[in-house]
Every structure is written in structure tokens, then in C-alpha cells.
Design an enzyme around this catalytic site. Structure first.
Site, PDB file in Angstrom:
ATOM      1  N   LYS A   1      43.640  40.831  53.983  1.00 47.37           N
ATOM      2  CA  LYS A   1      43.027  42.127  53.379  1.00 47.37           C
ATOM      3  C   LYS A   1      41.463  41.470  53.702  1.00 47.37           C
ATOM      4  O   LYS A   1      40.408  42.149  54.113  1.00 47.37           O
ATOM      5  CB  LYS A   1      43.072  42.223  51.854  1.00 47.37           C
ATOM      6  CG  LYS A   1      44.611  42.644  51.686  1.00 47.37           C
ATOM      7  CD  LYS A   1      44.877  42.935  50.163  1.00 47.37           C
ATOM      8  CE  LYS A   1      44.859  41.685  49.294  1.00 47.37           C
ATOM      9  NZ  LYS A   1      45.811  40.557  49.574  1.00 47.37           N
TER      10      LYS A   1
ATOM     11  N   ARG B   1      45.969  47.227  41.741  1.00 45.68           N
ATOM     12  CA  ARG B   1      46.935  46.193  42.161  1.00 45.68           C
ATOM     13  C   ARG B   1      48.038  46.456  40.954  1.00 45.68           C
ATOM     14  O   ARG B   1      48.919  45.763  41.083  1.00 45.68           O
ATOM     15  CB  ARG B   1      46.443  44.704  41.906  1.00 45.68           C
ATOM     16  CG  ARG B   1      46.440  43.834  42.951  1.00 45.68           C
ATOM     17  CD  ARG B   1      45.722  42.623  42.113  1.00 45.68           C
ATOM     18  NE  ARG B   1      46.006  41.528  43.001  1.00 45.68           N
ATOM     19  CZ  ARG B   1      45.155  40.899  43.990  1.00 45.68           C
ATOM     20  NH1 ARG B   1      44.031  41.614  44.157  1.00 45.68           N
ATOM     21  NH2 ARG B   1      45.481  39.815  44.379  1.00 45.68           N
TER      22      ARG B   1
ATOM     23  N   ARG C   1      44.501  28.086  54.501  1.00 39.76           N
ATOM     24  CA  ARG C   1      43.225  28.746  54.686  1.00 39.76           C
ATOM     25  C   ARG C   1      42.107  27.891  53.996  1.00 39.76           C
ATOM     26  O   ARG C   1      42.442  27.266  53.171  1.00 39.76           O
ATOM     27  CB  ARG C   1      43.351  30.056  53.688  1.00 39.76           C
ATOM     28  CG  ARG C   1      42.206  30.700  53.146  1.00 39.76           C
ATOM     29  CD  ARG C   1      41.946  31.903  52.422  1.00 39.76           C
ATOM     30  NE  ARG C   1      42.890  31.911  51.017  1.00 39.76           N
ATOM     31  CZ  ARG C   1      43.026  32.973  50.649  1.00 39.76           C
ATOM     32  NH1 ARG C   1      42.896  34.224  51.130  1.00 39.76           N
ATOM     33  NH2 ARG C   1      43.514  32.930  49.421  1.00 39.76           N
TER      34      ARG C   1
ATOM     35  N   ARG D   1      40.740  27.101  48.153  1.00 35.23           N
ATOM     36  CA  ARG D   1      40.878  27.900  46.812  1.00 35.23           C
ATOM     37  C   ARG D   1      41.944  27.181  45.936  1.00 35.23           C
ATOM     38  O   ARG D   1      42.847  26.723  46.138  1.00 35.23           O
ATOM     39  CB  ARG D   1      41.208  29.263  46.953  1.00 35.23           C
ATOM     40  CG  ARG D   1      39.793  30.267  47.052  1.00 35.23           C
ATOM     41  CD  ARG D   1      40.263  31.681  47.477  1.00 35.23           C
ATOM     42  NE  ARG D   1      41.318  32.244  46.694  1.00 35.23           N
ATOM     43  CZ  ARG D   1      41.796  33.553  46.962  1.00 35.23           C
ATOM     44  NH1 ARG D   1      40.952  34.508  47.804  1.00 35.23           N
ATOM     45  NH2 ARG D   1      42.882  33.926  46.295  1.00 35.23           N
TER      46      ARG D   1
ATOM     47  N   ARG E   1      52.014  34.137  42.964  1.00 35.37           N
ATOM     48  CA  ARG E   1      51.125  35.128  43.500  1.00 35.37           C
ATOM     49  C   ARG E   1      51.996  36.394  44.039  1.00 35.37           C
ATOM     50  O   ARG E   1      52.031  37.515  43.838  1.00 35.37           O
ATOM     51  CB  ARG E   1      50.165  34.933  44.181  1.00 35.37           C
ATOM     52  CG  ARG E   1      49.017  34.470  43.220  1.00 35.37           C
ATOM     53  CD  ARG E   1      47.984  33.287  44.066  1.00 35.37           C
ATOM     54  NE  ARG E   1      47.243  34.324  45.053  1.00 35.37           N
ATOM     55  CZ  ARG E   1      46.525  33.514  46.156  1.00 35.37           C
ATOM     56  NH1 ARG E   1      46.782  32.219  46.363  1.00 35.37           N
ATOM     57  NH2 ARG E   1      46.029  34.340  47.072  1.00 35.37           N
TER      58      ARG E   1
HETATM   59  P1  AP5 Z   1      43.134  36.705  54.062  1.00 30.04           P
HETATM   60  O1  AP5 Z   1      42.146  37.468  54.728  1.00 30.04           O
HETATM   61  O2  AP5 Z   1      42.215  35.682  53.216  1.00 30.04           O
HETATM   62  O3  AP5 Z   1      44.145  37.343  53.065  1.00 30.04           O
HETATM   63  P2  AP5 Z   1      43.922  38.116  51.728  1.00 30.04           P
HETATM   64  O4  AP5 Z   1      44.949  39.370  51.957  1.00 30.04           O
HETATM   65  O5  AP5 Z   1      42.475  38.539  51.802  1.00 30.04           O
HETATM   66  O6  AP5 Z   1      44.343  37.157  50.621  1.00 30.04           O
HETATM   67  P3  AP5 Z   1      44.050  36.604  49.299  1.00 30.04           P
HETATM   68  O7  AP5 Z   1      44.800  35.405  48.938  1.00 30.04           O
HETATM   69  O8  AP5 Z   1      42.374  36.573  49.144  1.00 30.04           O
HETATM   70  O9  AP5 Z   1      44.615  37.871  48.475  1.00 30.04           O
HETATM   71  P4  AP5 Z   1      44.864  37.776  46.864  1.00 30.04           P
HETATM   72  O10 AP5 Z   1      45.077  39.167  46.850  1.00 30.04           O
HETATM   73  O11 AP5 Z   1      46.016  36.801  46.509  1.00 30.04           O
HETATM   74  O12 AP5 Z   1      43.574  37.358  46.322  1.00 30.04           O
HETATM   75  P5  AP5 Z   1      42.288  37.826  45.488  1.00 30.04           P
HETATM   76  O13 AP5 Z   1      41.216  37.089  45.713  1.00 30.04           O
HETATM   77  O14 AP5 Z   1      42.287  39.447  45.824  1.00 30.04           O
HETATM   78  O15 AP5 Z   1      43.900  35.705  54.850  1.00 30.04           O
HETATM   79  C1  AP5 Z   1      44.650  34.706  54.638  1.00 30.04           C
HETATM   80  C2  AP5 Z   1      44.772  33.594  55.655  1.00 30.04           C
HETATM   81  O16 AP5 Z   1      45.375  33.915  56.840  1.00 30.04           O
HETATM   82  C3  AP5 Z   1      43.249  33.030  56.286  1.00 30.04           C
HETATM   83  O17 AP5 Z   1      43.336  31.796  56.205  1.00 30.04           O
HETATM   84  C4  AP5 Z   1      43.265  33.765  57.334  1.00 30.04           C
HETATM   85  O18 AP5 Z   1      42.416  33.064  58.169  1.00 30.04           O
HETATM   86  C5  AP5 Z   1      44.662  34.020  57.771  1.00 30.04           C
HETATM   87  N1  AP5 Z   1      44.691  35.118  58.703  1.00 30.04           N
HETATM   88  C6  AP5 Z   1      44.551  36.461  58.119  1.00 30.04           C
HETATM   89  N2  AP5 Z   1      44.952  37.362  59.146  1.00 30.04           N
HETATM   90  C7  AP5 Z   1      45.541  36.523  60.220  1.00 30.04           C
HETATM   91  C8  AP5 Z   1      46.266  37.219  61.349  1.00 30.04           C
HETATM   92  N3  AP5 Z   1      46.457  38.298  61.592  1.00 30.04           N
HETATM   93  N4  AP5 Z   1      47.014  36.112  61.963  1.00 30.04           N
HETATM   94  C9  AP5 Z   1      46.693  34.958  61.639  1.00 30.04           C
HETATM   95  N5  AP5 Z   1      46.188  34.113  60.536  1.00 30.04           N
HETATM   96  C10 AP5 Z   1      45.486  35.282  59.904  1.00 30.04           C
HETATM   97  O19 AP5 Z   1      42.831  37.667  43.965  1.00 30.04           O
HETATM   98  C11 AP5 Z   1      43.202  36.198  43.504  1.00 30.04           C
HETATM   99  C12 AP5 Z   1      43.172  36.427  41.886  1.00 30.04           C
HETATM  100  O20 AP5 Z   1      42.386  37.123  41.211  1.00 30.04           O
HETATM  101  C13 AP5 Z   1      44.583  37.142  41.687  1.00 30.04           C
HETATM  102  O21 AP5 Z   1      45.837  36.064  41.733  1.00 30.04           O
HETATM  103  C14 AP5 Z   1      44.483  37.857  40.266  1.00 30.04           C
HETATM  104  O22 AP5 Z   1      44.622  36.669  39.456  1.00 30.04           O
HETATM  105  C15 AP5 Z   1      42.854  37.988  40.324  1.00 30.04           C
HETATM  106  N6  AP5 Z   1      42.775  39.470  40.546  1.00 30.04           N
HETATM  107  C16 AP5 Z   1      42.098  39.812  41.722  1.00 30.04           C
HETATM  108  N7  AP5 Z   1      42.046  41.314  41.807  1.00 30.04           N
HETATM  109  C17 AP5 Z   1      42.968  41.785  40.633  1.00 30.04           C
HETATM  110  C18 AP5 Z   1      43.074  42.993  40.227  1.00 30.04           C
HETATM  111  N8  AP5 Z   1      42.774  44.136  41.021  1.00 30.04           N
HETATM  112  N9  AP5 Z   1      43.706  42.930  39.099  1.00 30.04           N
HETATM  113  C19 AP5 Z   1      44.065  41.906  38.508  1.00 30.04           C
HETATM  114  N10 AP5 Z   1      43.841  40.824  38.858  1.00 30.04           N
HETATM  115  C20 AP5 Z   1      43.361  40.610  40.004  1.00 30.04           C
END
Ligand code: AP5
Ligand code: ZN
Length: 216
Positions: A13, A88, A127, A160, A171
């Protein structure tokens, strides 16, 4: 353009959001990034959110909805936004619908990035993120040409706290229980568009651009 990016942790994402913003110059709203800034800054919200984030659980809906209500009213959202990591839960999706209705806005679509769980675990273990500008790298799939520093700003790359295998698995299970039901929810709203999240290079952004061309 007003889009939601939906997908498991590590589905890509944040990576696609960076590319969408480059093409369409919309605001990028990542709830994860906002929460991490609050944790770093030691705010009241950050103190409340930290425990949930460190253990891979979701932060309660009321905190997230209040945070997003303020953010969506900021001036940079007027010309469009990409929601990365929000909504979410069904509660958050309903709160968003109600809020956008009050603001007289509609969504153009919900981009679902489909990626199998084993790929997610492999990606997240590798990552690395830039401390300076937030750019996302991967030791296997997208290494920085400057080693453990960012190609763009020279900032230090770090892992992270929640990218440890046990927390990644937690997660993922939270995603399947609480967030995956949104696929059906947005399908019923006629907004869901599925994309293969395993494509390399610009394969995904090109498919997204083709689908939403003319929506800017
Ligand atoms: P990346 O692009 O970083 O993936 P992402 O989907 O953004 O993953 P996140 O881990 O950031 O998502 P998340 O939803 O768990 O975390 P968030 O910060 O929102 O890509 C991942 C890796 O893969 C990278 O190294 C990239 O280079 C590689 N990659 C990407 N695309 C690729 C491809 N096509 N081919 C090969 N490699 C690739 O949330 C963190 C925490 O915050 C949650 O656990 C929760 O506690 C809280 N939180 C956040 N939002 C909410 C909400 N709305 N409600 C409640 N709690 C929340
Ligand atoms: Zn950087």
C-alpha cells in the site's frame, strides 16, 4: 481522485501510494505513518496507540476516526487523497461513509492489492524505511544503491518495530479477521477493484492508472 488502498500488511500500500502521489499529486494519508509520528512525538494519541501497534493489534476505532476526521478537513485534501491503511474495520468504513457524505464527497474506488500471506512475511522481514523522508526499501526486492542509507535524502534506513516475524503473523491474523470483510463491503458498494499485488516494477501502478484514467 479519491481512493482507498486496501490490502494485508506488506501488500504494498505504501509503495503504490508513493507512485500514485507522484502521478496525480493527491494527498497521501497513511494512518500508520500518522500514528508512528504521534508515538515518536510522545503525544496523548501516541501514548494510547503504542501498545496496540507494538503487539500488532488495531488501535481502537474511536481514536482513528477522530484523527481522520481532522485530517480529511485539511486544505491539501481538497484536490483528492489516497487513504493508506484506513478504513480497517467495518466501523471505520461506516464512519468514513458518513463523514464523506457530510462533506459532499464521493470515493472513486477501492484498490485491493492481492498478495499471498507467505509473500507478505518474506517482504516485511526485509523491509527498511528511511528515517529522513519515509521512503520504503527492501533488502531483497528493492535495495538502496547507498547501502543502509536512503538514495533520495541520505537518511539512515531502519527496520520498523512491528516488522518482527511474530508481530507480522499477528498483524496478518488481525487483517483476515477484521479488515478482509471490507472486501465484500466495498464489493457491495460497487467500488472494489482487485489488482495483483505481486507484479514487479511499475506493473501495479500502470494497471491502477489504466483503471482510473480520467478520474483526476
Ligand atoms: P509496503 O509498501 O511498505 O507495504 P504496506 O502494505 O504499506 O505495509 P504496511 O506494513 O505498512 O501495512 P500495515 O497495514 O501493516 O501497516 P500500517 O503502517 O498501516 O511494502 C512492504 C515491503 O514489500 C517493502 O519492503 C516493499 O519494498 C516491498 N514491496 C512492495 N511492493 C512490492 C512488489 N510489488 N514486489 C516486491 N516487493 C514489494 O499500520 C501499522 C499499525 O498501525 C497497525 O498494525 C495498527 O496497530 C495501526 N493502525 C494503522 N492504521 C490503523 C487503522 N486504520 N485502524 C487501527 N489501527 C491502525
Ligand atoms: Zn530518505
Amino acid at each position: 481522485m479519491r481512493l482507498i488502498l486496501l490490502g494485508a500488511p506488506g501488500a504494498g500500500k505504501g509503495t503504490q501510494a508513493e507512485k500514485i502521489v507522484e502521478r496525480w499529486h493527491t494527498a497521501h494519508i497513511s494512518t500508520g505513518d500518522i500514528l508512528r509520528e504521534n508515538v515518536k512525538g510522545g503525544t496523548e494519541l501516541g501514548k494510547k496507540a503504542k501498545g496496540y501497534m507494538d503487539s500488532g493489534k488495531l488501535v481502537p476505532d474511536d481514536l482513528i476516526v477522530a484523527m481522520m476526521e481532522g485530517r480529511l478537513k485539511e486544505p491539501d485534501c481538497a484536490s483528492g487523497f489516497i487513504l493508506d491503511g484506513f478504513p480497517r474495520t467495518k466501523g471505520q468504513a461506516e464512519a468514513l461513509k458518513e463523514l464523506l457524505g457530510r462533506m459532499g464527497l464521493h470515493l472513486d474506488g477501492v484498490v485491493l492489492l492481492d498478495v499471498p500471506d507467505d509473500v507478505v512475511v518474506q517482504r516485511l522481514c526485509g523491509r527498511r524505511c528511511c528515517r529522513g523522508c519515509g521512503k520504503i526499501y527492501n533488502v531483497s526486492f528493492k535495495p538502496s544503491s547507498k547501502g543502509d542509507h536512503c538514495e533520495v535524502c541520505g537518511g539512515e534506513l531502519f527496520q520498523r518495530d512491528d516488522d518482527k516475524e511474530a508481530v507480522i503473523r499477528q498483524r496478518l491474523s488481525v487483517y483476515h479477521e477484521q479488515t478482509a470483510p471490507l472486501v465484500e463491503y466495498y464489493e457491495a458498494e460497487g467500488l472494489l477493484c482487485r489488482f495483483d499485488g505481486t507484479l514487479a516494477g511499475d506493473g501495479i501502478i500502470n494497471a491502477i492508472a489504466e483503471r482510473f484514467e480520467g478520474h483526476e
